[in-house]
Design an enzyme around this catalytic site. Structure first.
Site: not given
Length: 444
Positions: A273-276, A279
């Site tokens: 995904g675009p976050c984990f 980040d």
């Protein structure tokens, strides 16, 4: 709606994956909302009462609240007509893993220019994920320079990131565990806390602090969750080497310990995904830049990156000559069309790169995946169609509809690799070879 709660006029800069749902949720709770975006299609969709992108419940919520929700490309109009402005623009990763502020700074310039002409106090809220030090160190002075006003006097500034998952953004926004507020001053934090008290259906923890602590909290939460996911995945691999071991039994037990908890403790495939992923890399970059060895974050990333190659190796060892591999699940998680860092997509790419015929299927992400897949690839018309064509079938995303595949659709002399343990192993095992990640006596 927010009975007894003061209605506010809100502008939301950015109508993408988070901004559009936030606009819909705020309108749903009785606030007047103006969305702003440079994408003319997104603005037109909102103006016409439609969702600009796919997200569970978004279309219905926008249609139901059209009288309180509008969109424009005009920053000045939006700022003039509202009490608070949220910035939810993309902060893409730079090559070193840190987050770029270029879109935030463009927004800051335009918001500041509008504030220079506006009478009265205004609240600015940054919700995009940024590196620690960004809100107070870069955004605040930019707003002051372009507005000619002093933060804490002419305007307030908060950092207020979301903790949501694509596919359940609206539910997560209405029922958060925590509201995180990094505030420039008490007045700003108090207004934002009051807003969320009326918006949230849950009774979330509200944590107010300075900007840098809030920024660090945001990326720390996601880094910790990725570590927990990778631990569960490592545990699943250990279980596969021990006859009789079952990762679901083990994680269910250890999750009962209040120090650990059940959430994200599912031994299966890696996170995406675009976050984990980004980040976690950003946290590593932050630590390294400040002389702290990011050993744990780097190990988490390495373990996550090893998941698709591990499956590919197992599949290739069992694939009959001239056989076809099925990959069922291209989105990084269910209920979204997003394919960023998808484990299923990575597996398909790996197999295609070595010349293996691959058939793929996903309920939502097929079109997004097409440009990413080159080689001997077939796009199946349905889950059953994918199953029928595959000599070895890997279920890589836990879409609910995959549970409903009839065992008769699988090849009698094939293999099903159920990465998320969705299927009835006895029913499927009576037709074809059934293998699940995290179970002993098998060693994927």
């Amino acid at each position: 709606c927010t009975t007894g709660i003061e209605r506010m006029k809100l502008s939301i800069i950015g109508l993408g994956k988070l901004g559009a749902p936030m606009a819909a949720v705020m309108a749903h709770k009785g606030h007047m909302v103006v969305g702003v975006d440079v994408n003319a299609d997104y603005v037109a969709a909102i103006q016409q009462g439609h969702a600009p992108l796919r997200e569970t419940g978004l279309e219905e919520m926008i249609q139901a609240n059209r009288e309180r929700l509008s969109a424009t490309a005009d920053y000045e109009q939006a700022v003039f007509g509202t009490d608070a402005t949220f910035i939810i623009v993309p902060t893409p990763s730079d090559p070193d893993g840190t987050f770029s502020l270029r879109n935030v700074m463009i927004a800051a310039e335009k918001i500041g220019a509008a504030l220079r002409k506006k009478q009265g106090w205004h609240l600015v809220v940054l919700s995009s994920t940024v590196m620690p030090g960004s809100t107070g160190g870069k955004l605040l002075p930019a707003l002051e320079a372009h507005s000619g006003k002093k933060c804490g006097e002419g305007f307030g500034l908060c950092y207020n990131p979301e903790f949501i998952a694509l596919g359940s953004v609206i539910r997560d926004m209405l029922n958060p565990d925590m509201i995180l507020i990094g505030e420039s001053d008490e007045r700003s934090g108090e207004i934002l806390e009051r807003l969320y008290t009326g918006v949230c259906d849950s009774n979330p923890h509200i944590r107010r602090m300075n900007h840098v602590n809030a920024e660090l909290t945001k990326i720390s939460v996601n880094t910790f969750v990725t570590t927990k996911i990778s631990y569960a995945n490592m545990l699943a691999q250990v279980c596969e080497t021990l006859p009789g071991a079952d990762v679901d039994v083990v994680t269910s037990a250890i999750g009962c310990d209040s120090r650990i908890g059940q959430k994200y403790l599912k031994g299966a495939l890696g996170y995406g995904g675009p976050c984990f992923p980004r980040d976690n890399l950003a946290f590593s970059a932050l630590a390294r830049a400040n002389g702290v060895p990011p050993i744990l974050a780097e190990a988490t990333h390495q373990l996550n990156q090893s998941q698709a190659p591990r499956l590919a190796k197992w599949i290739l060892a069992r694939l009959p000559e001239g056989g076809t591999v099925g990959v069922m699940g291209l989105s990084y998680k269910p209920n979204t069309e997003v394919i960023e860092e998808s484990q299923g997509l990575a597996l398909a790419k790996h197999l295609l790169s070595v010349g293996v015929p691959v058939v793929v299927y996903d309920p939502a992400a097929m079109e997004n995946a097409r440009p990413q897949l080159a080689g001997n690839v077939t796009f199946a018309a349905s889950a059953a169609d994918c199953a029928r064509q595959a000599d070895v079938l890997a279920i890589t995303t836990p879409w609910a509809e995959f549970r409903e595949i009839s065992p008769k659709e699988f090849k009698p002399h094939g293999t099903v690799l159920d990465c998320w343990r969705l299927l009835d192993k006895d029913a499927v095992g009576s037709v074809t070879e059934y293998v699940a990640l995290g179970f002993g006596a098998r060693q994927p």
